[in-house]
Design a protein around this motif. Structure first.
Motif, PDB file in Angstrom:
ATOM      1  N   ARG A 134      31.814  30.074  57.128  1.00 12.95           N
ATOM      2  CA  ARG A 134      31.478  28.924  56.034  1.00 12.95           C
ATOM      3  C   ARG A 134      31.090  29.879  54.941  1.00 12.95           C
ATOM      4  NH1 ARG A 134      27.801  24.968  58.446  1.00 12.95           N
ATOM      5  NH2 ARG A 134      27.246  26.509  59.911  1.00 12.95           N
ATOM      6  N   LEU A 135      32.105  29.903  53.974  1.00 15.81           N
ATOM      7  CA  LEU A 135      31.760  30.725  52.683  1.00 15.81           C
ATOM      8  C   LEU A 135      31.064  29.979  51.492  1.00 15.81           C
ATOM      9  CD1 LEU A 135      35.285  32.545  52.415  1.00 15.81           C
ATOM     10  CD2 LEU A 135      33.392  33.389  53.374  1.00 15.81           C
ATOM     11  N   GLY A 136      31.127  28.827  51.583  1.00 14.94           N
ATOM     12  CA  GLY A 136      30.406  27.934  50.504  1.00 14.94           C
ATOM     13  C   GLY A 136      31.186  27.563  49.517  1.00 14.94           C
ATOM     14  N   TRP A 137      32.615  27.927  49.652  1.00 16.51           N
ATOM     15  CA  TRP A 137      33.334  27.321  48.444  1.00 16.51           C
ATOM     16  C   TRP A 137      34.909  26.711  48.941  1.00 16.51           C
ATOM     17  CZ3 TRP A 137      32.004  32.716  47.937  1.00 16.51           C
ATOM     18  CH2 TRP A 137      32.904  33.770  48.216  1.00 16.51           C
TER      19      TRP A 137
ATOM     20  N   ALA B 247      42.277  32.048  36.829  1.00 15.85           N
ATOM     21  CA  ALA B 247      43.300  32.300  37.819  1.00 15.85           C
ATOM     22  C   ALA B 247      42.781  33.275  39.013  1.00 15.85           C
ATOM     23  CB  ALA B 247      44.524  32.736  37.256  1.00 15.85           C
ATOM     24  N   ALA B 248      42.494  34.433  38.551  1.00 18.56           N
ATOM     25  CA  ALA B 248      42.054  35.364  39.787  1.00 18.56           C
ATOM     26  C   ALA B 248      40.756  34.871  40.573  1.00 18.56           C
ATOM     27  CB  ALA B 248      41.350  36.683  39.160  1.00 18.56           C
ATOM     28  N   ASP B 249      39.778  34.166  40.034  1.00 22.37           N
ATOM     29  CA  ASP B 249      38.852  33.537  40.819  1.00 22.37           C
ATOM     30  C   ASP B 249      39.305  32.361  41.788  1.00 22.37           C
ATOM     31  OD1 ASP B 249      35.805  33.253  41.584  1.00 22.37           O
ATOM     32  OD2 ASP B 249      36.079  31.160  40.714  1.00 22.37           O
ATOM     33  N   PHE B 250      40.372  31.518  41.215  1.00 23.77           N
ATOM     34  CA  PHE B 250      40.771  30.497  42.126  1.00 23.77           C
ATOM     35  C   PHE B 250      41.639  31.070  43.196  1.00 23.77           C
ATOM     36  CE2 PHE B 250      44.240  27.560  42.902  1.00 23.77           C
ATOM     37  CZ  PHE B 250      43.392  26.199  43.121  1.00 23.77           C
ATOM     38  N   GLY B 251      42.378  32.087  42.834  1.00 15.99           N
ATOM     39  CA  GLY B 251      43.240  32.567  43.812  1.00 15.99           C
ATOM     40  C   GLY B 251      42.455  33.211  44.977  1.00 15.99           C
ATOM     41  N   PHE B 252      41.444  33.902  44.593  1.00 19.34           N
ATOM     42  CA  PHE B 252      40.406  34.679  45.588  1.00 19.34           C
ATOM     43  C   PHE B 252      39.961  33.660  46.334  1.00 19.34           C
ATOM     44  CE2 PHE B 252      36.223  36.673  46.585  1.00 19.34           C
ATOM     45  CZ  PHE B 252      36.528  37.500  47.148  1.00 19.34           C
ATOM     46  N   ARG B 253      39.206  32.539  45.928  1.00 23.60           N
ATOM     47  CA  ARG B 253      38.549  31.489  46.468  1.00 23.60           C
ATOM     48  C   ARG B 253      39.672  30.904  47.561  1.00 23.60           C
ATOM     49  NH1 ARG B 253      35.797  27.190  43.578  1.00 23.60           N
ATOM     50  NH2 ARG B 253      37.553  27.754  41.875  1.00 23.60           N
ATOM     51  N   ALA B 254      40.653  30.631  47.037  1.00 27.81           N
ATOM     52  CA  ALA B 254      41.929  29.909  48.057  1.00 27.81           C
ATOM     53  C   ALA B 254      42.372  30.796  49.043  1.00 27.81           C
ATOM     54  CB  ALA B 254      42.972  29.531  47.304  1.00 27.81           C
TER      55      ALA B 254
ATOM     56  N   GLY C 169      31.223  37.228  49.315  1.00 27.33           N
ATOM     57  CA  GLY C 169      30.324  36.890  48.252  1.00 27.33           C
ATOM     58  C   GLY C 169      30.096  38.011  47.112  1.00 27.33           C
ATOM     59  N   GLY C 170      30.093  39.072  47.606  1.00 30.86           N
ATOM     60  CA  GLY C 170      29.707  40.214  46.730  1.00 30.86           C
ATOM     61  C   GLY C 170      30.867  40.538  46.020  1.00 30.86           C
ATOM     62  N   MET C 171      32.203  40.319  46.723  1.00 39.94           N
ATOM     63  CA  MET C 171      33.496  40.632  45.931  1.00 39.94           C
ATOM     64  C   MET C 171      33.493  39.705  44.833  1.00 39.94           C
ATOM     65  SD  MET C 171      35.846  41.108  49.313  1.00 39.94           S
ATOM     66  CE  MET C 171      37.298  41.452  48.646  1.00 39.94           C
ATOM     67  N   ARG C 172      33.341  38.292  44.998  1.00 41.75           N
ATOM     68  CA  ARG C 172      33.536  37.476  43.912  1.00 41.75           C
ATOM     69  C   ARG C 172      32.529  37.583  42.605  1.00 41.75           C
ATOM     70  NH1 ARG C 172      32.154  31.053  44.323  1.00 41.75           N
ATOM     71  NH2 ARG C 172      33.542  30.422  42.360  1.00 41.75           N
ATOM     72  N   ILE C 173      31.435  38.109  42.912  1.00 41.93           N
ATOM     73  CA  ILE C 173      30.304  38.401  41.972  1.00 41.93           C
ATOM     74  C   ILE C 173      30.882  39.824  41.252  1.00 41.93           C
ATOM     75  CG2 ILE C 173      28.145  39.308  41.247  1.00 41.93           C
ATOM     76  CD1 ILE C 173      27.237  37.912  43.899  1.00 41.93           C
ATOM     77  N   GLY C 174      31.493  40.561  41.956  1.00 42.97           N
ATOM     78  CA  GLY C 174      32.244  42.065  41.634  1.00 42.97           C
ATOM     79  C   GLY C 174      33.223  41.576  40.761  1.00 42.97           C
TER      80      GLY C 174
ATOM     81  N   ARG D  97      39.226  31.534  51.279  1.00 42.33           N
ATOM     82  CA  ARG D  97      38.969  30.143  52.558  1.00 42.33           C
ATOM     83  C   ARG D  97      40.026  30.208  53.395  1.00 42.33           C
ATOM     84  NH1 ARG D  97      38.185  26.617  48.000  1.00 42.33           N
ATOM     85  NH2 ARG D  97      40.210  26.346  47.954  1.00 42.33           N
ATOM     86  N   ARG D  98      41.144  30.633  53.107  1.00 38.95           N
ATOM     87  CA  ARG D  98      42.272  30.526  54.272  1.00 38.95           C
ATOM     88  C   ARG D  98      41.858  31.902  55.555  1.00 38.95           C
ATOM     89  NH1 ARG D  98      47.846  28.533  54.500  1.00 38.95           N
ATOM     90  NH2 ARG D  98      47.241  27.412  52.606  1.00 38.95           N
ATOM     91  N   VAL D  99      41.738  33.082  54.700  1.00 41.20           N
ATOM     92  CA  VAL D  99      41.843  34.302  55.511  1.00 41.20           C
ATOM     93  C   VAL D  99      40.453  33.982  56.584  1.00 41.20           C
ATOM     94  CG1 VAL D  99      41.194  36.668  55.694  1.00 41.20           C
ATOM     95  CG2 VAL D  99      43.021  35.551  54.140  1.00 41.20           C
TER      96      VAL D  99
END
Lengths: 254, 262
Positions: A251-254, A234-241, A180-185, A244-246
């Protein structure tokens, strides 16, 4: 796809098309391209710059800077966060320093960074690493506030010493906080990146924006601005995808 | 000589003196090997504290707790715990992996681990749910995972802290009956905490009723030598219920009166 999500997708598409249409009309009737270029003009400019290879270079440079700084900052922030979280005395010792630096925005460091690392890549990496580190560090530490009393007790009952309890219980429980911190970062990294590129760079999307101003190319400016948005999404989409897989167990919430 | 023995155990929070909050005062308790002992008491009386002391989560402020002649030390696999609620399961592990956890911590090989965990999962009726995560299972099923995780250790002592407290009445009854058949003849010594008299009678060899706190201890003990499985509708059950209710009811009334006055 469910009916509800199809409907919401349809609504979003409608809103985007409506906005683009209004913009196109405004760009063709009210404003001259030097003030507000229409989307079609920006698209044409994007195509020209893609063919010349300049845009590809700008995007590649910006993306690589984000990637290096983001990964280094995430790693550093997670390691420091886990260290501080696990060892109370270490956290107490470093807390004032962290709090002090936390309020210095990355861009304030631009000048000293230029003096220390020059105009090359290292300076941008350092600034983006700095940005990401604090977000990940603070969020990881926040994860340690989550009470795991029974889970830690169970670990002790079922044969885990302090080190294994940390590795098998505390660490997995903190994963969603770190990620979660990485996504905000990552979001904050883009701000740092663009300002750094505007002020101290010869390529990249930030440089494209500033350079277009000097060349009085409003279209070019918009190519840079919209390029950042697309790169960010694109970066956020890739990061979430990817996460989610790794981290499918968490439960990450996205 | 008891297998487990609490002698003059005090427990209080805060430094000794007038400001200390006394939870237990002079607790005496003795469990024979293989005995199913139920501690019954009004809420807040310190029954969970007694269990935490035996588990090794807390240290007594005074007195000693001895098991097979040795003072109780750090928590360990000789005294496994079934916790109240499901906050002790690991949500990132499947049911099967949760049950394997103790075996993994003690270095049991992967194949052996899988086999033993699967055996216990099917014994608690979760054979087809091993690959699910805790949040995909009901409250009753989560407590079954906890039971399997504790029993896979083959521990000589089981500590159960109101394990069925949060379940609905029907599920609770079913799990009580299952626990009787699992524990029957297992040879394990059990300390079981509850505030439910019927649950105590279904399960216990002996029941200790605790006084209302502060400074609680066992007020009275009841031995139950009814054959198992016990019938909730029998005359013996009703008689035992009545006897225990009279002792416990008095303590619960003290708590209620005090709360009303506060």
């Amino acid at each position: 796809m469910t009916t509800a999500s199809r409907q919401s997708l349809l609504r979003s598409a409608f809103a985007v098309i409506a906005l683009l249409t209004a913009w196109e009309i405004a760009g063709r009737t009210i404003f001259i391209p030097a003030v507000l270029p229409a989307p079609s003009v920006i698209l044409g400019e994007t195509w020209t710059r893609t063919l010349s290879g300049l845009l590809v270079l700008d995007v590649a440079m910006s993306a690589s800077r984000i990637l290096v700084g983001f990964l280094a900052g995430s790693l550093l922030g997670a390691v420091l966060g886990l260290l501080f979280g696990a060892l109370e005395p270490v956290r107490r010792a470093f807390e004032p320093i962290v709090q002090f630096f936390r309020f210095i925005p990355p861009i304030a460091w631009l000048t000293p960074v230029l003096i220390w690392f020059g105009i090359g890549e290292m300076g941008k990496w350092v600034l983006i690493t700095y940005t990401t580190t604090f977000m990940v560090l603070l969020n990881t530490l926040a994860g340690f506030a989550e009470p795991l009393r029974d889970r830690m007790r169970a670990a002790r009952v079922f044969g885990a010493g302090p080190w294994r309890a940390f590795w098998h219980v505390r660490l997995p429980a903190t994963v969603p906080w770190i990620v979660g911190g990485m996504r905000i970062g990552m979001g904050n990294s883009f701000q740092t990146l663009i300002v750094a590129e505007m002020l101290a760079s010869n390529e990249g999307l930030g440089h494209l924006i500033l350079n277009s101003r000097i060349q009085l190319s409003t279209e070019g400016m918009f190519v840079g601005i919209l390029g950042i948005a697309v790169l960010g999404i694109a970066a956020d989409f890739g990061f979430r995808a990817l996460t989610r897989r790794v981290f499918s167990r968490h439960r990450l919430g996205w | 000589m008891g297998f487990i023995r609490f002698s003059g155990v005090d427990f209080h929070y805060g430094p000794a003196g007038s400001s200390a909050v006394s939870i237990l005062k002079g607790l005496e308790l003795e469990l024979a090997q293989g005995e199913f002992y139920v501690l019954l008491g009004p809420s807040g009386c310190g029954k969970t504290t007694a269990l935490n002391l035996l588990a090794g989560f807390e240290r007594p402020s005074a007195g000693t707790i001895v098991m097979e002649g040795h003072a109780i030390g750090e928590p360990g696999m000789d005294r496994v715990v079934i916790f109240q609620g499901d906050d002790s399961l690991y949500p990132w592990l499947t049911a099967q992996e949760n049950v394997e956890f103790p075996l993994r911590m003690t270095g049991v090989g992967a194949a052996e681990r899988r086999r033993r965990a699967a055996t216990w999962l099917s014994r608690v009726g979760l054979a087809n749910h091993g690959q699910k995560f805790p949040h995909q299972l009901s409250g009753g099923m989560k407590q079954r995972i906890q039971i399997a995780r504790a029993l896979v250790c083959d521990a000589p002592v089981l500590l159960m802290d109101e394990p069925f407290g949060a379940l609905d009445a029907q599920t609770r009854t079913i799990l009580q009956d299952e626990l009787v058949s699992i524990c029957n003849g297992s040879g394990a010594t059990v300390l079981f905490i509850t505030h439910d008299i019927a649950e105590a009678i279904i399960l216990a060899d002996r029941i200790g009723v605790m006084r209302a706190g502060p400074g609680s201890a066992v007020k009275d003990e009841f031995a139950l030598d009814l054959p198992r499985p016990r019938n909730r509708g029998s005359v013996e059950f009703a008689a035992a219920y009545d006897r225990i209710q009279r002792v416990l009811g008095e303590e619960v009334r003290k708590v209620v009166t005090r709360e009303a006055a506060a």
